[in-house]
Scaffold this active site. Structure first.
Site, mmCIF file in Angstrom:
data_model
loop_
_atom_site.group_PDB
_atom_site.id
_atom_site.type_symbol
_atom_site.label_atom_id
_atom_site.label_comp_id
_atom_site.label_asym_id
_atom_site.label_seq_id
_atom_site.Cartn_x
_atom_site.Cartn_y
_atom_site.Cartn_z
ATOM 1 N N ASP A 13 0.858 -1.182 0.000
ATOM 2 C CA ASP A 13 0.000 0.000 0.000
ATOM 3 C C ASP A 13 0.888 1.224 0.000
ATOM 4 O OD1 ASP A 13 -0.097 0.967 3.177
ATOM 5 O OD2 ASP A 13 0.029 -1.208 2.956
ATOM 6 N N GLU B 173 -7.942 4.418 12.175
ATOM 7 C CA GLU B 173 -6.926 3.946 13.114
ATOM 8 C C GLU B 173 -6.712 4.864 14.307
ATOM 9 O OE1 GLU B 173 -2.802 4.629 11.251
ATOM 10 O OE2 GLU B 173 -4.087 4.257 9.501
#
Length: 302
Positions: free
Chosen positions: A105, A197
């Site tokens: 990613d 997150e």
């Protein structure tokens, strides 16, 4: 006085003595041979010394030696460890080998990426099949490299998915609209991803309320449940039990296995954040897909 006669025996002895003494020419010949032998030996040793020196100075020699010691060190470092979690020298990390579909990613943090080099890189059976690419964040930020990455990665055959970095203090519905305004998801792409997150100072329930609004809108528009990305501890603390029917992408580094629980609906695992890939000049996150190639194909957008 008459000359003394020489007996035949005395004459024979004189001849033997005369023939036993080396002549001057014989001595010179032997000396020349010795000098030639010495010269040949010196020349031979010079050739050997020059050859050894050329080998020692050769980059191929050092490449071979370094490769040998690197392989030996990898064997020593992996000694006693699981055969399913080993060091891959070219990628610079340990990789869980039970999985067959690997990906990365990326965002602006990786800079300008040479995607053909990314696709071409391979060690054993490990190569990059998919990439999650950062698209947006909050309500105003578009990743400066998103359009380029979203355009260039599929050209070399890498399957791509776009992700939005979620800000719990911002309206979830508006964030979803902003994300979809900047990302055109097509057939063959991975589903949309929301990266959650942190709480950013809001209560967990308030975070989940805005996240719920984001997920609902994206699912309505794309007709597929988005993937939720999060860390394992954040999932355990704030998400577990609330989003069990959504596919999960979980971050948990430097482990042989992701121990998120047998009933956790995870499909992607971010297992390292320090990988090296040709064509990328900065450290990059590494991921695996839990299923096989058929399951991966079914995961893609139709």
């Amino acid at each position: 006085m008459p000359p003394r006669k020489t007996s035949p025996g005395q004459l024979l002895k004189k001849r033997e003595v005369a023939t036993s003494k080396p002549s001057a020419k014989s001595k010179i010949s032997k000396n020349n041979k010795a000098v030639k032998n010495i010269g040949a030996n010196v020349f031979r040793w010079k050739v050997i010394a020059i050859t050894v020196l050329l080998i020692l100075l050769s980059p191929f020699y050092y490449g071979y030696i370094l490769k040998f010691f690197a392989s030996s060190w990898r064997w020593v470092s992996d000694l006693g460890s699981s055969s399913h979690y080993r060091t891959y020298q070219s990628f610079g990390i340990r990789i869980p080998t039970r999985y067959h579909i690997h990906g990365i990613d990326v965002s602006y943090a990786q800079g300008k990426i040479n995607w053909p080099k990314v696709k071409a890189m391979k060690e054993d059976h490990i190569h990059i099949t998919f990439a999650f690419i950062k698209a947006t964040e909050g309500l105003l930020t578009v990743d400066p490299y998103f359009k380029r990455n979203w355009r260039e990665a599929p050209k070399v055959g890498i399957r791509c998915g776009a992700y939005h970095f979620f800000r719990p203090k911002k309206n979830g519905l508006w964030q979803a609209r902003f994300f979809l305004q900047n990302v055109k998801i097509e057939s063959g792409d991975l589903p949309a991803v929301v990266d959650i997150e942190r709480l950013d100072g809001v209560a967990p329930a308030a975070m989940r309320n805005q996240l719920h609004n984001f997920l609902n809108h994206v699912q309505t528009k794309t007709h597929v449940k988005p993937i939720i990305y999060t860390g394992l501890s954040f999932y355990k603390d704030y998400l577990e039990g609330y989003y069990d029917d959504y596919p999960l992408w979980i971050a948990h580094y430097n482990r042989e296995e992701l121990k998120a629980g047998a009933n956790t609906n995870w499909w992607f695992w971010q297992h390292s954040e320090t990988g090296k890939v040709n064509g990328i000049n900065h450290a990059v996150d590494f991921n695996v897909f839990k299923g096989d190639s058929l399951q991966f194909e079914r995961f893609l957008m139709r």
